[in-house]
Design an enzyme around this catalytic site. Structure first.
Site, PDB file in Angstrom:
ATOM      1  CE1 TYR A 145      -4.816   1.061   0.598  1.00  0.00           C
ATOM      2  CE2 TYR A 145      -3.335   3.263   2.506  1.00  0.00           C
ATOM      3  CZ  TYR A 145      -4.577   2.553   1.298  1.00  0.00           C
ATOM      4  OH  TYR A 145      -5.646   3.266   1.144  1.00  0.00           O
ATOM      5  CB  SER A 152       0.973  -5.536   2.187  1.00  0.00           C
ATOM      6  OG  SER A 152       0.332  -5.064   3.019  1.00  0.00           O
ATOM      7  CD  GLN A 153      -2.086  -1.683  -2.975  1.00  0.00           C
ATOM      8  OE1 GLN A 153      -2.689  -0.845  -2.867  1.00  0.00           O
ATOM      9  NE2 GLN A 153      -0.812  -1.421  -3.117  1.00  0.00           N
ATOM     10  CG  ASP A 208       0.100  -7.698  10.528  1.00  0.00           C
ATOM     11  OD1 ASP A 208      -0.004  -6.287  10.391  1.00  0.00           O
ATOM     12  OD2 ASP A 208       0.333  -8.317   9.694  1.00  0.00           O
ATOM     13  CG  HIS A 214       2.105  -5.468   7.360  1.00  0.00           C
ATOM     14  ND1 HIS A 214       1.238  -6.050   7.622  1.00  0.00           N
ATOM     15  CD2 HIS A 214       2.177  -4.264   6.610  1.00  0.00           C
ATOM     16  CE1 HIS A 214       0.915  -5.942   6.229  1.00  0.00           C
ATOM     17  NE2 HIS A 214       1.615  -5.065   6.080  1.00  0.00           N
TER      18      HIS A 214
END
Length: 329
Positions: free
Chosen positions: A95, A190-191, A280, A310
């Site tokens: 992101y 992640s994203q 996370d 994360h």
């Protein structure tokens, strides 16, 4: 840093009810058909990139994405392998980041793969070295970021465009010289992990099979529950939006259901290696397990990092991804 979610045994059994649009498959079939039509007159173009890196051949790829919009990517491969059809790893980014500079991401190519890094439209100023792909489509007023961008209707949502870009990228990669179209894997963190899940399901349905799917600490899964329990990160954009637009709760969740990684995971059949970190505070572990537990793949693994946030497993997990992928080539 404390554990941020349920105990591991409960996470392994976690199967939430996620809103399921009745027309989900038709929505995406129509979206991809529209993107193909919009980009029908535009072929992917590669040009040599300027970089001090000499051990790799790096190309600047421009391809037609959603709406035929030009989207950028880097294509890297070991130098001197232009006459070989190599396996491919397509990577999607976290992101706020962009594709960065040519030669900045070298690990996959140095491991012997053609490595393709997609720029994420409209992003590239949150971390890293920038991006080169604007998002020319507007949105209704929304809180900063992309989670609530176009949340008034599925056709307008930001991730409709990004997920379509990802599918169109795989189609473009299949036309490039020196790639083995039968050995394409998708990955991202992640994203990028959430984009990986969406792209994998849509590519398998509309383009062709994949050799592996490698989502790392995947975001964009189980959106409604993720927003309810996240203590940091982009899910809070939706919470902020709904704190202002108090009467839009059902409309928001009905819209983002079209982009939920749980639904895409159900449709994936390729071998899959997930990762999750139990400390996370950006991607609640339950949301990753919601997608993993729904996964359609018979060949699947999840790496659990109990004491990481994360960042997940970092380079150690990348080594595990390489081994998993090589075992299935």
């Amino acid at each position: 840093m404390p554990l941020t979610d349920l105990p591991l045994d409960q996470l392994r059994a976690y199967r939430p009810e996620v809103r399921r649009p009745a027309d989900l498959d038709a929505f995406w079939a129509d979206t991809i058909a529209e993107a193909r039509a919009a980009g029908a007159g535009t072929a992917p173009v590669t040009t040599p990139a300027e970089t001090p890196v000499t051990a790799l051949d790096v190309q600047d790829l421009t391809f037609p994405g959603f709406g035929g919009d030009p989207v950028r990517a880097w294509v890297s491969r070991p130098a001197g392998t232009a006459d070989q059809d190599l396996p491919v790893v397509v990577e999607f980014l976290g992101y706020g980041g962009g594709r960065g500079l040519p030669g900045e991401r070298v690990s996959w190519a140095l491991a012997g793969f053609v490595h393709v890094v997609m720029d994420t439209r409209g992003q590239g100023s949150g971390w890293g070295s920038g991006g080169d792909t604007p998002d020319p489509h507007g949105s209704v007023p929304h809180v900063g970021g992309w989670m609530a961008s176009g949340v008034d209707a599925p056709a307008n949502h930001y991730y409709r465009r990004v997920f379509t870009d990802a599918v169109r990228l795989v189609e473009a990669v299949r036309t490039l010289p020196g790639v083995d179209v039968d050995r394409i894997a998708l990955t991202g963190g992640s994203q990028g992990g959430g984009i990986t899940l969406a792209a994998a399901a849509l590519v398998e349905a509309h383009v062709g099979p994949l050799v592996a799917v490698l989502p790392d600490v995947a975001f964009l899964c189980d959106w409604e529950h993720g927003t309810a329990v996240a203590v940091g990160g982009p899910y809070l954009e939706l919470a902020t939006h709904l704190s202002v637009h108090r009467d839009d709760v059902d409309r928001v969740w009905d819209t983002v259901a079209y982009f939920d990684g749980v639904h895409f995971a159900e449709r994936i059949s390729a071998p899959a290696l997930f990762s999750v970190a139990l400390m996370d505070d950006v991607v609640p572990p339950r949301t990753t397990f919601a997608a993993y537990n729904a996964l359609g793949s018979a060949d699947r693994e999840i790496a659990v990092y109990p004491y990481n946030g994360h960042e997940g497993g970092g380079f150690r997990h990348w080594e595990r991804q390489v081994a998993f992928l090589r075992d299935r080539l």
